[in-house]
Design a protein around this motif. Structure first.
Motif, PDB file in Angstrom:
ATOM      1  N   ALA A 437      -0.724  -2.847   0.610  1.00 50.71           N
ATOM      2  CA  ALA A 437       0.701  -3.122   1.825  1.00 50.71           C
ATOM      3  C   ALA A 437       1.742  -3.169   0.873  1.00 50.71           C
ATOM      4  CB  ALA A 437       0.249  -4.566   1.998  1.00 50.71           C
ATOM      5  N   ARG A 438       1.942  -3.566  -0.516  1.00 52.61           N
ATOM      6  CA  ARG A 438       2.888  -3.503  -1.203  1.00 52.61           C
ATOM      7  C   ARG A 438       3.503  -1.997  -1.380  1.00 52.61           C
ATOM      8  NH1 ARG A 438       0.617  -4.909  -5.717  1.00 52.61           N
ATOM      9  NH2 ARG A 438       0.915  -7.197  -5.409  1.00 52.61           N
ATOM     10  N   THR A 439       2.645  -1.197  -1.720  1.00 45.91           N
ATOM     11  CA  THR A 439       3.350   0.107  -1.908  1.00 45.91           C
ATOM     12  C   THR A 439       3.544   0.873  -0.805  1.00 45.91           C
ATOM     13  OG1 THR A 439       1.617   0.456  -3.620  1.00 45.91           O
ATOM     14  CG2 THR A 439       2.318   2.511  -2.747  1.00 45.91           C
ATOM     15  N   ILE A 440       3.027   0.413   0.377  1.00 39.21           N
ATOM     16  CA  ILE A 440       3.378   1.074   1.830  1.00 39.21           C
ATOM     17  C   ILE A 440       4.895   0.250   2.187  1.00 39.21           C
ATOM     18  CG2 ILE A 440       2.999   1.042   4.361  1.00 39.21           C
ATOM     19  CD1 ILE A 440       0.098   1.096   3.655  1.00 39.21           C
ATOM     20  N   TYR A 441       4.774  -1.058   1.709  1.00 33.14           N
ATOM     21  CA  TYR A 441       6.270  -1.604   2.237  1.00 33.14           C
ATOM     22  C   TYR A 441       7.295  -1.017   1.233  1.00 33.14           C
ATOM     23  CZ  TYR A 441       9.512  -5.598   2.384  1.00 33.14           C
ATOM     24  OH  TYR A 441      10.483  -6.281   2.674  1.00 33.14           O
ATOM     25  N   ASN A 442       7.097  -0.704  -0.090  1.00 37.69           N
ATOM     26  CA  ASN A 442       8.183  -0.196  -1.065  1.00 37.69           C
ATOM     27  C   ASN A 442       8.515   1.354  -0.571  1.00 37.69           C
ATOM     28  OD1 ASN A 442       8.219  -2.552  -2.511  1.00 37.69           O
ATOM     29  ND2 ASN A 442       6.717  -1.942  -3.995  1.00 37.69           N
ATOM     30  N   ASN A 443       7.763   1.965   0.136  1.00 38.61           N
ATOM     31  CA  ASN A 443       8.018   3.379   0.520  1.00 38.61           C
ATOM     32  C   ASN A 443       8.033   3.723   1.891  1.00 38.61           C
ATOM     33  OD1 ASN A 443       7.422   5.280  -2.154  1.00 38.61           O
ATOM     34  ND2 ASN A 443       5.908   3.495  -1.977  1.00 38.61           N
ATOM     35  N   CYS A 444       8.146   2.755   2.630  1.00 37.68           N
ATOM     36  CA  CYS A 444       8.288   2.920   4.121  1.00 37.68           C
ATOM     37  C   CYS A 444       9.793   2.583   4.641  1.00 37.68           C
ATOM     38  CB  CYS A 444       7.391   2.099   5.166  1.00 37.68           C
ATOM     39  SG  CYS A 444       7.694   0.532   5.075  1.00 37.68           S
ATOM     40  N   PHE A 445      10.398   3.098   5.698  1.00 40.63           N
ATOM     41  CA  PHE A 445      11.615   2.798   5.984  1.00 40.63           C
ATOM     42  C   PHE A 445      11.590   2.422   7.583  1.00 40.63           C
ATOM     43  CE2 PHE A 445      11.065   7.171   5.397  1.00 40.63           C
ATOM     44  CZ  PHE A 445      11.350   7.749   6.730  1.00 40.63           C
ATOM     45  N   GLY A 446      12.644   1.902   8.100  1.00 39.64           N
ATOM     46  CA  GLY A 446      12.984   1.775   9.501  1.00 39.64           C
ATOM     47  C   GLY A 446      12.967   3.338  10.063  1.00 39.64           C
ATOM     48  N   THR A 447      12.264   3.367  11.283  1.00 37.07           N
ATOM     49  CA  THR A 447      12.176   4.459  12.202  1.00 37.07           C
ATOM     50  C   THR A 447      10.900   5.544  11.476  1.00 37.07           C
ATOM     51  OG1 THR A 447      13.655   5.899  11.095  1.00 37.07           O
ATOM     52  CG2 THR A 447      14.558   4.471  12.878  1.00 37.07           C
ATOM     53  N   MET A 448      10.377   5.167  10.459  1.00 36.78           N
ATOM     54  CA  MET A 448       9.287   5.883   9.892  1.00 36.78           C
ATOM     55  C   MET A 448       8.059   5.986  11.040  1.00 36.78           C
ATOM     56  SD  MET A 448       6.720   5.563   6.375  1.00 36.78           S
ATOM     57  CE  MET A 448       7.941   6.547   5.326  1.00 36.78           C
TER      58      MET A 448
END
Length: 453
Positions: A437-448
């Motif tokens: 979850a931490r890795t996804i959170y750090n690499n995702c962005f709004g509208t992904m």
């Protein structure tokens, strides 16, 4: 007797008579109204103030105003509406006497003096009287209509204005009060409601010219292989002459056109799309909130401007929601793939798999199955409290706030993947190990984009 003496005596007699008449008249007109004096249309010449008042009052007793319309005739008497003169207002009676010079009464024989007293009447009675008049209720009521246009065979034709026979009751009431105050006995109605726009007016000619120009507009909305072009008939169906007497677009008609002919063809939200993901290959999916969605109000506003410009316009519609990428069914090469059957999540960034992790989705047995479809990361937040479930998650990434579904860490779980979701799954969210979850959170962005299948 000497002729000169006789002539002299005669002249003296004439002068004496004239002087006597002048002085006598001056004395008389000291407190009587001068010749040719009228008050509210009533002749008060030679009358004292009291006699003049009596004459004015008497005039009202027999007073009737005849009102003629196109095919009607009505009568209005002073007594019908308690019409009276206000003698104490403005001292008009006194002013009429003080204005005249007693010794100039002879000159007044060749002039005129007109005065107007203030008047009063019962407005309620006048309104009631007017409502029952034939002119207000003609046998055939015709409403005034502005000049307009009619579309025929690809062009606008002029529709002439109509002069009706409807009266504005408020205006008519004021006019009748003026007629009574002036003492007029006949009135030909001249206050019918008139058309605001006539075909010979400059305003109409300008508006007609604007409509003709707008008809030449060529508007095409296009995206990829989807294209909608407004025809001349489409444009003409929404054009009109507005209340401001200018060429304008009927917003409600245009909005309906947008809803029926533009919104649906360009919409991809919830519709079937074919995608290829690194973890699951190529498949077809529908549902979700991700995709193109036309902003009906915004598109209506912009389309109105395009039409009135009279120019050739080619563009995409105005969207309230857009796809982040145009290729790979909108996923592009940067997305999150959630497989319910495999209970896995992949974070792919620029075509490269950054995260490949097991997960736990919605509980099948309880009916809280994670909804499938294409979504997007709406926002992300740290240390998010979920009071409904009594937990706080460190990494919250909602994909559909309307249902409350999102990706988040689930520190209370020790096992992910497999068949756990069937009986011990979530309330619909995608549960992840904390590190993933931490890795996804750090690499995702709004509208992904996020595809769940």
């Amino acid at each position: 007797m000497n002729k000169k003496l006789i002539a002299g005596i005669s002249a003296a007699v004439v002068v004496g008579v004239l002087c006597a008449a002048e002085f006598g008249g001056a004395y008389y007109f000291h407190n009587h109204y001068a010749p040719n004096t009228t008050i509210n249309g009533v002749n008060v010449s030679g009358k004292s103030m009291d006699s003049a008042r009596q004459a004015l009052d008497d005039s009202l007793k027999s007073y009737t105003l005849t009102i003629r319309g196109e095919d009607t005739e009505d009568q209005l008497s002073a007594s019908d509406i308690d019409f009276t003169y206000q003698y104490d207002a403005g001292n008009i009676m006194e002013t009429a006497l003080s204005d005249q010079h007693p010794y100039e009464w002879v000159a007044d024989l060749f002039g005129s003096r007109e005065y107007t007293l203030e008047t009063s009447y019962n407005a309620e009675k006048l309104s009631e009287k007017i409502s029952g008049m034939k002119c207000m209720n003609p046998d055939k009521r015709v409403q005034a209509q502005n000049a307009g246009v009619a579309y025929k065979d690809g062009a606008f034709e002029i529709v002439p204005e109509v002069y009706g026979n409807e009266l504005d009751a408020e205006t008519f009431s004021g006019v009748l009060a003026e007629q009574l105050a002036a003492g007029n006995t006949e009135y030909q109605i001249d206050c019918y409601i008139q058309p605001a726009l006539t075909q010979d007016s400059d305003a109409f000619k300008k508006a007609k010219s604007q409509l003709d120009a707008a008809l030449q507009s060529a508007v095409t909305l296009k995206r990829d292989d989807i294209s909608v072009t407004l025809s001349a008939d489409d444009v003409a169906s929404v054009l009109t002459i507005g209340d401001d007497l200018k060429a304008s677009v009927d917003q409600e008609k245009l909005k309906t056109y947008v809803e029926e002919n533009i919104a649906e063809p360009f919409k991809t939200v919830g519709k079937e799309r074919t995608v290829t993901t690194a973890g699951c290959g190529t498949f077809t999916i529908s549902g979700g909130i991700y995709g193109y969605l036309v902003d009906v109000d915004g598109e209506t506003e912009q389309l109105a401007k395009d039409i009135l410009s009279g120019e050739s316009v080619e563009r995409e519609p105005v969207y309230s929601r857009e796809e982040t990428y145009k290729d790979n069914g909108g996923l592009g090469s940067t997305y999150i793939d959630v497989s319910i059957s495999q209970q896995r999540v992949w974070l792919v960034y620029g075509g490269k798999v950054i995260v490949d992790t097991p997960c736990v989705t919605g509980n099948v047995n309880r009916g809280t199955i994670t909804p499938t479809g294409t979504y997007w990361i709406e926002f992300k937040r740290r240390n998010y409290a979920m009071p409904r479930y009594g937990v706080t998650v460190s990494y919250w990434m909602p994909i559909d706030t309307s249902t409350g579904v999102g990706l988040h860490d689930a520190s209370w779980r020790s096992t992910f993947g497999g068949k756990y979701y069937i009986s011990t799954g979530s309330h619909g969210c995608i549960n992840l190990p904390v590190s993933a979850a931490r890795t996804i959170y750090n690499n995702c962005f709004g509208t992904m984009p996020v595809v769940v299948h």
